[in-house]
Design a protein around this motif. Structure first.
Motif, PDB file in Angstrom:
ATOM      1  N   ASP A   1       0.846  -1.191   0.000  1.00 35.51           N
ATOM      2  CA  ASP A   1       0.000   0.000   0.000  1.00 35.51           C
ATOM      3  C   ASP A   1       0.882   1.241   0.000  1.00 35.51           C
TER       4      ASP A   1
ATOM      5  N   ALA B   1      -5.047   2.718  -5.149  1.00 36.14           N
ATOM      6  CA  ALA B   1      -4.340   2.665  -3.873  1.00 36.14           C
ATOM      7  C   ALA B   1      -3.222   3.698  -3.787  1.00 36.14           C
TER       8      ALA B   1
ATOM      9  N   TYR C   1      -2.971  -0.180  13.787  1.00 31.91           N
ATOM     10  CA  TYR C   1      -4.126   0.370  13.080  1.00 31.91           C
ATOM     11  C   TYR C   1      -5.145   0.962  14.053  1.00 31.91           C
TER      12      TYR C   1
ATOM     13  N   CYS D   1     -11.904   3.901   6.945  1.00 33.25           N
ATOM     14  CA  CYS D   1     -10.844   2.936   6.656  1.00 33.25           C
ATOM     15  C   CYS D   1     -10.422   2.993   5.194  1.00 33.25           C
ATOM     16  N   GLU D   2     -11.384   3.092   4.297  1.00 37.28           N
ATOM     17  CA  GLU D   2     -11.064   3.140   2.870  1.00 37.28           C
ATOM     18  C   GLU D   2     -10.228   4.375   2.540  1.00 37.28           C
TER      19      GLU D   2
ATOM     20  N   ASP E   1      -6.693   4.171   4.107  1.00 30.20           N
ATOM     21  CA  ASP E   1      -5.761   3.376   3.308  1.00 30.20           C
ATOM     22  C   ASP E   1      -5.127   4.216   2.201  1.00 30.20           C
TER      23      ASP E   1
ATOM     24  N   PRO F   1      -4.259   4.207   8.148  1.00 27.28           N
ATOM     25  CA  PRO F   1      -5.195   3.081   8.046  1.00 27.28           C
ATOM     26  C   PRO F   1      -5.881   2.728   9.360  1.00 27.28           C
TER      27      PRO F   1
ATOM     28  N   GLU G   1      -9.137  -0.222  11.177  1.00 25.17           N
ATOM     29  CA  GLU G   1      -9.941  -1.440  11.083  1.00 25.17           C
ATOM     30  C   GLU G   1     -11.292  -1.156  11.741  1.00 25.17           C
TER      31      GLU G   1
END
Length: 518
Positions: free
Chosen positions: A85, A120, A390, A409-410, A413, A418, A420
């Motif tokens: 990433d 990404a 995270y 979260c999206e 990233d 980031p 969860e």
């Protein structure tokens, strides 16, 4: 609060030429073949003949034909695997900018090699800038004791891009991240509750954010009873007395979203009567990381001033001291929402502070446009155990329906911040149920959260009940989305709470989600 300013360059040939204003060129790329500039490729391959490290690790090369005579090549490694990433680029940027700084550069230029055709990496250049600023930050105590311009010499970071880059947005985010690092990372006397409040007042002076500080002991005892209980043993020491800091931002135009954020600001956590032992008190001056992040995000809003957004933050700056007037386990203390809380462990103090703050914000939310509530805290070792580095987003039903955690979260990233998602379950509410008619809820068990099943989820259930947010579930007349944000694993780099740099998580993710670019 000076930090490296971002400046975009669209003409690479001019930017890297020896007579440009930049004094170092930093190339971040998977390999030499991914660099789309013959001059840079030639310089790197020429050095590769005499230095086998090139392409394997970050290397500084003397190159009279490029800006400043300094060329840093930082390989970012593979970007093609499922696990890769944008943090690959961030890590390389940190190493490279520190190398450029040590070589004497003050105005380096960042250049990226070709990237995979993937969303990404759509913000890779901006992430590299933020990572560089993170690496260059020096603690507030160091800047105040030493010559700031000497220990933070880099003034500007160039960003080569063929496409437009919103530098105003980027620097607004970094301004907030820097404030968050300063507030979180500063030792407990320099950033005691009154000093925390004063630093916020200074940071927001003449800005688009209104600041109000509550310091009166009688008001705090009446309106923030759980928070005051945590602070009780500190109230007789003037420099440790608690503060509640309220920050308000109202963007221009019709309000479309209202954000209500509670920040845990434990300026030092002794554990209280349930005293931390075996060296576990070290690093507890950073237990204010949640409050620091909330203040940082509010400063980003103040700097960028997005339209259609309203944000209200309440920060509880409190020292959890040990002393003759310390609160103890088994006490029953009514919250601001009128919920009778039985204290299970005085080292579970952060949720008490947050509950009263959330209760006040809940009242604001009742009349707000599209409200979303958040609590941000370095709350549990379990979050770090469960998710490592995270951020943990724990949603109530309304927040889950709004896809709040997943969206954070999206975007996190994409921006190198980031997280969860996690969700509340019936076991979490059962864990804090009252055991008798004497109380309405138990604040915690008496064991470490890291070895307690669902140790980072059940505190969110406690916060829902103790703040009155459980009356605003999906089945209610007025559902209120609420997300608890636990940064115990993400709040510092590498997990060393005493020595590592604060990360300013989740300021970038919040900005990406709720601070739309103009």
């Amino acid at each position: 609060m000076a930090f490296p300013q971002a400046k975009v360059e669209h003409d690479l040939l001019c930017a890297i030429s020896p007579d440009s204003t930049w004094d170092a060129v930093i190339v971040l790329a998977s390999d030499v073949n991914s660099i789309d500039n013959p001059k840079l490729v030639q310089q790197i391959m020429q050095h590769q003949k005499v230095d086998a490290r090139i392409g394997r690790e970050t290397v500084l090369m003397v190159s009279p034909d490029v800006a400043g005579g300094r060329l840093v090549f930082a390989p970012v490694g593979s970007l093609q695997r499922d696990m890769d990433d944008v943090r690959r680029i961030a890590d390389a940027a940190k190493q490279a900018v520190l190398m450029a700084r040590e070589a004497g550069a003050m105005n380096p230029l960042l250049v990226l090699g070709a990237l995979p055709d993937s969303s990404a990496f759509v913000h890779a250049l901006e992430v590299a800038y933020l990572a560089a600023c993170q690496a260059l930050w020096q603690p507030l105590e160091a800047r105040e004791a030493l010559n700031e311009s000497e220990i933070e010499p880099i003034k500007t970071i160039g960003l080569y891009s063929a496409s437009p880059v919103d530098c105003d947005w980027l620097m607004a985010v970094e301004a907030g991240r820097r404030l968050a690092r300063d507030l979180c990372g500063t030792e407990p006397e320099r950033m005691s509750p009154p000093q925390f409040a004063e630093y916020c007042q200074l940071a927001f002076a003449d800005s688009a954010v209104k600041v109000a500080v509550i310091s009166d002991d009688a008001i705090l005892r009446r309106d923030y009873p759980l928070l005051h209980a945590v602070a009780r043993a500190s109230t007789h020491v003037e420099r440790h007395q608690p503060r509640v800091i309220r920050l308000e931002y109202t963007g221009q135009g019709a309000i479309e979203n209202t954000l209500l954020l509670a920040g845990k600001g434990i300026t030092f956590d002794t554990g209280g009567a349930d005293l931390k032992t075996d060296g576990h008190m070290a690093g507890m001056s950073r237990d204010k990381g949640g409050a620091a992040a909330v203040a940082g995000f509010m400063l980003s809003l103040a700097k960028y001033q997005p339209k259609g957004v309203k944000a209200i933050a309440e920060i509880g700056a409190v020292r959890n001291s040990i002393g003759s007037d310390a609160f103890v386990a088994d006490e029953i203390i009514p919250s601001h929402a009128g919920v009778r809380v039985r204290i299970g462990n005085t080292d579970a103090e952060g949720r008490l502070v947050l509950a009263d703050l959330l209760s006040h914000l809940r009242e604001d939310a009742l009349h707000a446009v599209s409200p979303s509530l958040f609590s941000v805290a370095t709350l549990t070792g379990h979050a770090a155990r469960a998710y490592g580095p995270y951020t943990a987003y724990v949603e109530n039903g309304a927040a889950r329906q709004a896809d709040c955690g997943n969206k954070l979260c999206e975007l996190g990233d994409l921006w190198g911040d980031p997280g969860e998602t996690s969700r509340l379950r019936r076991e979490d509410y059962d864990f804090v149920r009252p055991r008798s008619k004497a109380d309405d809820i138990l604040s915690s068990n008496n064991g470490p959260s890291a070895v307690t099943a669902r140790g980072h989820q059940f505190p969110a259930a406690f916060l829902c009940i103790a703040s009155g947010l459980d009356k605003h579930e999906l089945s209610s007349e007025l559902p209120l989305p609420y997300t608890h944000v636990d940064i115990a694993g993400s709040g510092v780099e590498g997990g060393d709470w005493q020595h590592s740099k604060p990360s300013a998580a989740p300021v970038t993710a919040l900005a990406a989600r709720y601070m739309p670019k103009g």
